[in-house]
Design a protein around this motif. Sequence first.
Motif, PDB file in Angstrom:
ATOM      1  N   VAL A 128       0.855  -1.182   0.000  1.00 57.14           N
ATOM      2  CA  VAL A 128       0.000   0.000   0.000  1.00 57.14           C
ATOM      3  C   VAL A 128       0.891   1.233   0.000  1.00 57.14           C
ATOM      4  O   VAL A 128       1.780   1.360   0.844  1.00 57.14           O
ATOM      5  N   SER A 129       0.658   2.131  -0.957  1.00 61.67           N
ATOM      6  CA  SER A 129       1.406   3.386  -0.978  1.00 61.67           C
ATOM      7  C   SER A 129       0.667   4.412  -0.129  1.00 61.67           C
ATOM      8  O   SER A 129      -0.531   4.269   0.131  1.00 61.67           O
ATOM      9  N   ALA A 130       1.377   5.443   0.279  1.00 63.23           N
ATOM     10  CA  ALA A 130       0.726   6.545   0.993  1.00 63.23           C
ATOM     11  C   ALA A 130      -0.262   7.200   0.036  1.00 63.23           C
ATOM     12  O   ALA A 130      -0.013   7.267  -1.172  1.00 63.23           O
ATOM     13  N   PRO A 131      -1.404   7.676   0.536  1.00 58.06           N
ATOM     14  CA  PRO A 131      -2.387   8.302  -0.356  1.00 58.06           C
ATOM     15  C   PRO A 131      -1.796   9.495  -1.107  1.00 58.06           C
ATOM     16  O   PRO A 131      -1.074  10.295  -0.532  1.00 58.06           O
ATOM     17  N   GLY A 132      -2.089   9.576  -2.397  1.00 58.07           N
ATOM     18  CA  GLY A 132      -1.668  10.697  -3.240  1.00 58.07           C
ATOM     19  C   GLY A 132      -2.890  11.426  -3.749  1.00 58.07           C
ATOM     20  O   GLY A 132      -4.009  11.171  -3.314  1.00 58.07           O
ATOM     21  N   ARG A 133      -2.694  12.283  -4.722  1.00 63.14           N
ATOM     22  CA  ARG A 133      -3.832  13.064  -5.224  1.00 63.14           C
ATOM     23  C   ARG A 133      -4.836  12.198  -5.977  1.00 63.14           C
ATOM     24  O   ARG A 133      -6.010  12.512  -6.039  1.00 63.14           O
ATOM     25  N   LEU A 134      -4.401  11.058  -6.541  1.00 62.82           N
ATOM     26  CA  LEU A 134      -5.323  10.150  -7.233  1.00 62.82           C
ATOM     27  C   LEU A 134      -5.906   9.097  -6.298  1.00 62.82           C
ATOM     28  O   LEU A 134      -6.732   8.295  -6.709  1.00 62.82           O
ATOM     29  N   GLY A 135      -5.440   9.064  -5.055  1.00 63.02           N
ATOM     30  CA  GLY A 135      -5.902   8.066  -4.102  1.00 63.02           C
ATOM     31  C   GLY A 135      -4.762   7.197  -3.630  1.00 63.02           C
ATOM     32  O   GLY A 135      -3.598   7.595  -3.655  1.00 63.02           O
ATOM     33  N   THR A 136      -5.075   5.988  -3.227  1.00 67.58           N
ATOM     34  CA  THR A 136      -4.096   5.043  -2.693  1.00 67.58           C
ATOM     35  C   THR A 136      -3.819   3.959  -3.716  1.00 67.58           C
ATOM     36  O   THR A 136      -4.746   3.413  -4.312  1.00 67.58           O
ATOM     37  N   THR A 137      -2.548   3.632  -3.914  1.00 67.85           N
ATOM     38  CA  THR A 137      -2.180   2.556  -4.819  1.00 67.85           C
ATOM     39  C   THR A 137      -1.983   1.275  -4.019  1.00 67.85           C
ATOM     40  O   THR A 137      -1.249   1.266  -3.031  1.00 67.85           O
ATOM     41  N   VAL A 138      -2.651   0.208  -4.442  1.00 69.00           N
ATOM     42  CA  VAL A 138      -2.495  -1.105  -3.817  1.00 69.00           C
ATOM     43  C   VAL A 138      -1.905  -2.038  -4.864  1.00 69.00           C
ATOM     44  O   VAL A 138      -2.444  -2.168  -5.967  1.00 69.00           O
ATOM     45  N   THR A 139      -0.797  -2.674  -4.540  1.00 71.65           N
ATOM     46  CA  THR A 139      -0.134  -3.612  -5.439  1.00 71.65           C
ATOM     47  C   THR A 139      -0.221  -5.002  -4.830  1.00 71.65           C
ATOM     48  O   THR A 139       0.199  -5.208  -3.691  1.00 71.65           O
ATOM     49  N   VAL A 140      -0.783  -5.944  -5.577  1.00 68.64           N
ATOM     50  CA  VAL A 140      -0.923  -7.320  -5.113  1.00 68.64           C
ATOM     51  C   VAL A 140       0.037  -8.183  -5.905  1.00 68.64           C
ATOM     52  O   VAL A 140       0.041  -8.169  -7.132  1.00 68.64           O
ATOM     53  N   ASN A 141       0.879  -8.931  -5.200  1.00 67.77           N
ATOM     54  CA  ASN A 141       1.900  -9.753  -5.835  1.00 67.77           C
ATOM     55  C   ASN A 141       1.633 -11.219  -5.489  1.00 67.77           C
ATOM     56  O   ASN A 141       1.876 -11.653  -4.376  1.00 67.77           O
ATOM     57  N   PHE A 142       1.093 -11.967  -6.461  1.00 67.51           N
ATOM     58  CA  PHE A 142       0.882 -13.394  -6.265  1.00 67.51           C
ATOM     59  C   PHE A 142       2.138 -14.121  -6.713  1.00 67.51           C
ATOM     60  O   PHE A 142       2.595 -13.952  -7.839  1.00 67.51           O
ATOM     61  N   ARG A 143       2.705 -14.956  -5.843  1.00 68.28           N
ATOM     62  CA  ARG A 143       3.959 -15.667  -6.136  1.00 68.28           C
ATOM     63  C   ARG A 143       3.691 -17.163  -6.251  1.00 68.28           C
ATOM     64  O   ARG A 143       3.043 -17.734  -5.383  1.00 68.28           O
ATOM     65  N   PHE A 144       4.243 -17.761  -7.300  1.00 69.63           N
ATOM     66  CA  PHE A 144       4.056 -19.186  -7.505  1.00 69.63           C
ATOM     67  C   PHE A 144       5.295 -19.840  -8.069  1.00 69.63           C
ATOM     68  O   PHE A 144       6.066 -19.227  -8.799  1.00 69.63           O
ATOM     69  N   LYS A 145       5.429 -21.118  -7.755  1.00 73.91           N
ATOM     70  CA  LYS A 145       6.450 -21.948  -8.367  1.00 73.91           C
ATOM     71  C   LYS A 145       5.734 -22.809  -9.404  1.00 73.91           C
ATOM     72  O   LYS A 145       4.806 -23.537  -9.060  1.00 73.91           O
ATOM     73  N   PRO A 146       6.136 -22.727 -10.683  1.00 70.46           N
ATOM     74  CA  PRO A 146       5.444 -23.529 -11.699  1.00 70.46           C
ATOM     75  C   PRO A 146       5.676 -25.027 -11.531  1.00 70.46           C
ATOM     76  O   PRO A 146       4.904 -25.835 -12.021  1.00 70.46           O
ATOM     77  N   MET A 147       6.768 -25.399 -10.828  1.00 67.79           N
ATOM     78  CA  MET A 147       7.057 -26.803 -10.513  1.00 67.79           C
ATOM     79  C   MET A 147       7.581 -26.837  -9.082  1.00 67.79           C
ATOM     80  O   MET A 147       8.206 -25.886  -8.618  1.00 67.79           O
ATOM     81  N   ARG A 148       7.351 -27.925  -8.397  1.00 66.14           N
ATOM     82  CA  ARG A 148       7.825 -28.033  -7.006  1.00 66.14           C
ATOM     83  C   ARG A 148       9.341 -27.942  -6.896  1.00 66.14           C
ATOM     84  O   ARG A 148       9.860 -27.506  -5.881  1.00 66.14           O
TER      85      ARG A 148
END
Length: 176
Positions: free
Chosen positions: A40-60
């Motif tokens: 979560v970024s600090a609120p700016g003039r356009l609002g708050t930016t939320v970045t979601v990072n899904f992490r996966f291993k394609p093979m074990r």
Amino acid sequence: MRTIIWAILTITWSVTSATAQPVFLAGRYVLPVTQHDLYVSAPGRLGTTVTVNFRFKPMRTCTDTLDSVFQYQLPPGYNDTPINEVGATCNKTIRCSGIEFKCVGAKQPYAMSFELVPLREIKARGKSFSGTYRYVSEQIARPRAALLRRASVGNFELVEESSDKKTRTVRFRIEK
């Protein structure tokens, strides 16, 4: 007359303050067990930016992860409604077990909603995903890899495979 005006102002103020989005605490949040990140970024003039990072291993056997990053812009007064991402990337390439995996972006937007819940947590919801992220630090810089005990959210679909089967292009998909 003065009493009526004060009553109207009080009701108006209480209604707008009850529906206004509380400010999310800026920093890094983690989904317990899977270690998917949310920033979560600090609120700016356009609002708050939320970045979601899904992490996966394609093979074990992979020691590195593929990261699918979704960025959402929460406007001022955001009220927990689902919104499409303003940016989505999954363009990393990793090598494991002699196979090179190239990640490409999603086919379509993935709408999510974000809600502040007690104890400095954010509940994120999508069409086929719901998870409560726990605040861990003010650090915004993304770490290179995460420890994954299990991956319960989404998967990768094969987009293309080379004729020698040494290179696979995959796309992240959050669907059940």
